[in-house]
Structures are given as structure tokens and as C-alpha cells.
Design a protein around this motif. Sequence first.
Motif, PDB file in Angstrom:
ATOM      1  N   LEU A 113       0.831  -1.201   0.000  1.00 12.58           N
ATOM      2  CA  LEU A 113       0.000   0.000   0.000  1.00 12.58           C
ATOM      3  C   LEU A 113       0.871   1.258   0.000  1.00 12.58           C
ATOM      4  CD1 LEU A 113      -2.784  -1.014   2.552  1.00 12.58           C
ATOM      5  CD2 LEU A 113      -3.043  -0.700   0.084  1.00 12.58           C
ATOM      6  N   PHE A 114       1.926   1.250   0.809  1.00 11.95           N
ATOM      7  CA  PHE A 114       2.797   2.422   0.855  1.00 11.95           C
ATOM      8  C   PHE A 114       3.446   2.675  -0.503  1.00 11.95           C
ATOM      9  CE2 PHE A 114       7.002   4.344   1.555  1.00 11.95           C
ATOM     10  CZ  PHE A 114       6.596   5.559   2.094  1.00 11.95           C
ATOM     11  N   LEU A 115       3.934   1.632  -1.139  1.00  8.38           N
ATOM     12  CA  LEU A 115       4.572   1.790  -2.442  1.00  8.38           C
ATOM     13  C   LEU A 115       3.576   2.290  -3.488  1.00  8.38           C
ATOM     14  CD1 LEU A 115       6.793  -1.431  -2.512  1.00  8.38           C
ATOM     15  CD2 LEU A 115       7.537   0.924  -2.145  1.00  8.38           C
ATOM     16  N   ARG A 172      -4.797   3.854   4.457  1.00  9.24           N
ATOM     17  CA  ARG A 172      -5.091   2.439   4.703  1.00  9.24           C
ATOM     18  C   ARG A 172      -3.920   1.717   5.365  1.00  9.24           C
ATOM     19  NH1 ARG A 172      -6.661   0.616  -1.122  1.00  9.24           N
ATOM     20  NH2 ARG A 172      -6.536  -1.473  -0.185  1.00  9.24           N
ATOM     21  N   THR A 173      -2.735   2.357   5.414  1.00 13.26           N
ATOM     22  CA  THR A 173      -1.603   1.719   6.099  1.00 13.26           C
ATOM     23  C   THR A 173      -1.686   1.897   7.606  1.00 13.26           C
ATOM     24  OG1 THR A 173      -0.154   3.671   5.978  1.00 13.26           O
ATOM     25  CG2 THR A 173      -0.149   2.167   4.090  1.00 13.26           C
ATOM     26  N   GLY A 174      -2.647   2.698   8.092  1.00 15.43           N
ATOM     27  CA  GLY A 174      -2.798   2.892   9.532  1.00 15.43           C
ATOM     28  C   GLY A 174      -1.588   3.579  10.137  1.00 15.43           C
ATOM     29  N   ASN A 175      -1.125   3.048  11.278  1.00 14.11           N
ATOM     30  CA  ASN A 175       0.023   3.614  11.978  1.00 14.11           C
ATOM     31  C   ASN A 175       1.315   2.860  11.708  1.00 14.11           C
ATOM     32  OD1 ASN A 175      -1.418   5.706  13.289  1.00 14.11           O
ATOM     33  ND2 ASN A 175      -2.162   4.249  14.825  1.00 14.11           N
ATOM     34  N   ASN A 176       1.297   1.994  10.704  1.00 21.01           N
ATOM     35  CA  ASN A 176       2.465   1.154  10.462  1.00 21.01           C
ATOM     36  C   ASN A 176       3.721   1.952  10.114  1.00 21.01           C
ATOM     37  OD1 ASN A 176       1.672  -1.869  10.496  1.00 21.01           O
ATOM     38  ND2 ASN A 176      -0.010  -0.887   9.399  1.00 21.01           N
ATOM     39  N   PHE A 177       3.531   3.099   9.464  1.00 19.21           N
ATOM     40  CA  PHE A 177       4.681   3.896   9.036  1.00 19.21           C
ATOM     41  C   PHE A 177       4.708   5.258   9.726  1.00 19.21           C
ATOM     42  CE2 PHE A 177       3.575   1.154   5.371  1.00 19.21           C
ATOM     43  CZ  PHE A 177       4.735   0.394   5.338  1.00 19.21           C
TER      44      PHE A 177
END
Length: 535
Positions: free
Chosen positions: A242-244, A264-269
Amino acid sequence: MTCSSNTTFSIKRGLALSLGLLALAGPAAGGETALEALRAKAQAAIERRDPVSAEVMLRAAIRGGASEDGLRAHLGEALLAEGDRIEARKVLDGGGFTPETGALGWRVRGQIALAEGNLRGAATAFDEALKTNPRDADLWVAIAALRFSGGEQAQSIEAATRAVALDPRNARALAFRGLLIREQYGLAAALPWFEEGLKARPDDPALLGEYAATLGDMGQYRAMLIVCRKLAQVDPKNPRPLFLQAVMAARAGETDLARSILQRTGNNFRDMPAAILLSGVLEYRAGNINVAVEQFDRLTRMQPDNLEARKMLLRALARQGSDRPITTRFDADAAQPWAAPYTLRLVGQSWQRLGAKVRAAAYLARAAAPTPHGPAPLPVDDGASVLAVRYADAPNQAQMAVPYIRALLKEGRKDEAQVAADRLRDANPGAAEAHLLAGDVRALRGDSAGALDDYETGAAIRFNEPVLQRMDAALRALGRARDADAMTSRYLAQNPQSLAAMKLLAAVWQGGARGDAFAAVSRALAARGQVAKAQ
């Protein structure tokens, strides 16, 4: 145990428990062969990204009478793969290892320490593992990661090269060597390493992620999307695809789509600098200026020397109409000889609106008629006499040496700065940045030839855009324009999306004999929202 009460894994744990009980008869009876078979089963489960099954079968075997010391290392590895470092450390510290599992046990201890930022503890554990099994390729990959984290890039390359030599089909070794090749030689050179690793482990999420990221950075978006889809299939909870895709959408100018995907990546990054910068840029484009300011402000506090982040914060504050914060935070930047016309103009306009007309006029005049300048040190708050006290305690550590060297340069004490920079370089020969710093001081002293020597040594370890720009300037200062063009062209061939390389070439080709080449690179810059400028 942390995960034993997690209902998410209840079905998988139940299946694994039955497997563990079936494997129990051999170990409980004391057979070393059966114990080896159980360890192999657990290792296979970890390799297929099912550490929960490995944990449950190992715990079941221990409850059934199998040697706890004989399974401790593998249980710790399973728990670490689950992300439960606390329980993994508890298990590993709960007793000893058998001779055949000691290397793994110490390696996992080191990996836990490395994940927690305890580089000294990781080094100690890896040294113990080496005593038991110096031919473990996975151990050498871990050592390479440790050395890279500690800024020892040359030593990291040596360790990764050794890992590949020990096991040419080890996917982790190939992946890490690919990462280092990407830093050392460029994007295109790294692709074959990732591809070779994927031949060995086609479903490895880490490999797929790095391969996709490299393809995206090269502008091969169709291929990147294919790899992202594969990554999403083999690891559905992995947020990296999703980030890419958010990055790709942002580069294409699809702001709303990029924001939607990134959310949609939430708090992952949340704490990843690249993601913070991307989020700030997207919010700025969307007109959410207050949010953009928050993101850029957070990033500049995390990375005070990140000039791109500072530029974006200044732009967002200007759009917000925050004149006082602009003058408070950026007047020192505007006072520097290397201040960009953009910075001078915005700071000058803010002073103008605040009524400081004389100061505003000085900045606006510089913005209207920019003059060429040589290299200049970044500013530092404290004086050399203050920083010298801390420097004396640890002169070979960058966090102590760099501010002191900047302060010396600010005070015009260039010879002393060179001595300190050379000492730092000689104490850290594997760190590319130490060679760049020594070269920068030489460049400030007018020694372009000496600076180029340092830059070339650093480039042999890590060749990125900051190194490229320094080497290009040094070569041109020495009258070696043709060498500079050739080097920058090679860099662009390896890194076809590099704006820095395009701008360097456009600046020297403009108005010259290479009109067609200038037109091509100008079109490439225009497609990315950039304008070619003369040097």
C-alpha cells in the motif's frame, strides 16, 4: 506466555499442538535423532512464516519431557519471529543451550538486542555465536545488519559478501547484499540480487518488498505493481504494498488516491521519515495546510539537518500565513550564504509584513540577484569552546565530532576542523559519511583534489546523490568537466529517476553543443514538475 491467550491463533495453535504431540514420543524417550527431527520441523514452520506452530510444538515437546536446553534456541527464534521479544528473551535467559543449538541461541539473542537498538549487546551475542559456528550464513547476515546500523558500511559489505559465499542460495544473504549493492552502485545493479534471491524463496515478503521498492524507484511502475500484488497475496497483512502504491500515485499527481491508499496503512509507518514527508506533501497538495505543517514540523524535529523537510515546512508556513514562526525558525537559514532564493524571498516577505523593512529589503535583494557561492557549513547553536568539552570525551563518535567541527568552521578555524574531521574518518574507515565530512572540510579550505580523494573513497562504500553532487563539484573545480559528465551520466543510468543527476547534467548541457541531450533531460525534469536551470 503472551500469545497463548490470543484467540486469533487458536485454530492454528490447535493444529500445531497435535503436530507437537505426535513428534513427542522420540524426544521424550531421549532420542537425539528425534530431537533433531523436532527442531527441523520447527525450523521449517518458521521458514514458511508460521512461527506460532513452531512455538506450540516446541512447548508441547518440553512439557512432554524433551530437553528444554535442546529446544530453547528454536523456541526463542519462533517467539522472535512472532514479534514477542520480551517472551523470547525470557526463554533464552531461562537456561543454557546444547552444543548444537548454541550458535542459534546466541544469534537470536543478538537479533533481539539489534531490534532494540542495543548494538553493543548484539555484537557480544554475535561474537559468542561465531565461536560455535563461524560458517552460519544467517549469522553473517545478522552481523552485516549490525554493522550497517552502526555506520560501518564497508564492514557490512564484507559480512554480507561472506554470507553469500557461505550459502549462495541463502535468500536473506542475497537480499541484504542487494540492499548494499543498491547503496553502493545504484538501483539497476541491485535488481539481479533480488531476482536471484526470489529464485530461492519466491514468496519471501522482505525480498518482494525490496524488489518492488527498487522497481518503483526506477520508474518501472507496471512491474512494481505486479510484485506488490504478489506480496499482498503471500503476506496479506503487510502494509508495504500500500505504501509503495501511495508513492506511485503521488508521483503521478493523483493526490486523493495517494492519500486514500496511505491512510489504509494505519500507523504502520507513523515514525518512518519517508512516510511522514509523503503524508505532509499530500496534505499540502490537498489544501490541509495545518496538517501539513504538523507533519513537516515533526520531521524537522526528528531530522534537523534534513534540508528538504525544512524547505517544505517553510513553504507550508508561508501558505498558512504564519509570518512570525517563519522569521523565528528560518531567519538563520536566510542569513546563510547558501540560502536559496526561495528561502530568501519567503523570509523577506514575512519580515516585510511584520514591519522590518530594512531586513526584508536585504533578503529580497539577495533573492532577486542570487550570487554563486562555494560550499558552506551547516549552522550550529553552540560555540566551539562549549562543544569542545563534549568532543574531548568521545572524539571518534560522530554525534560529538560533527557539531564541534561545524562550530570550528563557523569560527574560521578550518585547520583545526580538518584535524578533527580526519581523526573521525580514520577512526571510522568503513563509514562513507566520515569520508564525506573530511572531504567537505577540504573543499571549504580550497583543496578540491584532496576533497575528491575523500569523496571517491566514500563513493566506493556508498554512492548516493549527496556523494554525486560533491564529486561533480570537485571534478568541475579541477577542470575535469568531461569526467564529471561521464560520472553523472553513469549514475543516472543506474538511477533513472534521480532529479539531482538530471539537474546537474541539464545545467552543464544548457546552451552547449549537446542540445539534443539537454532537451531530453529538460523534458524528463518537466514531467516531474522541475525546471532545468543553468549553473
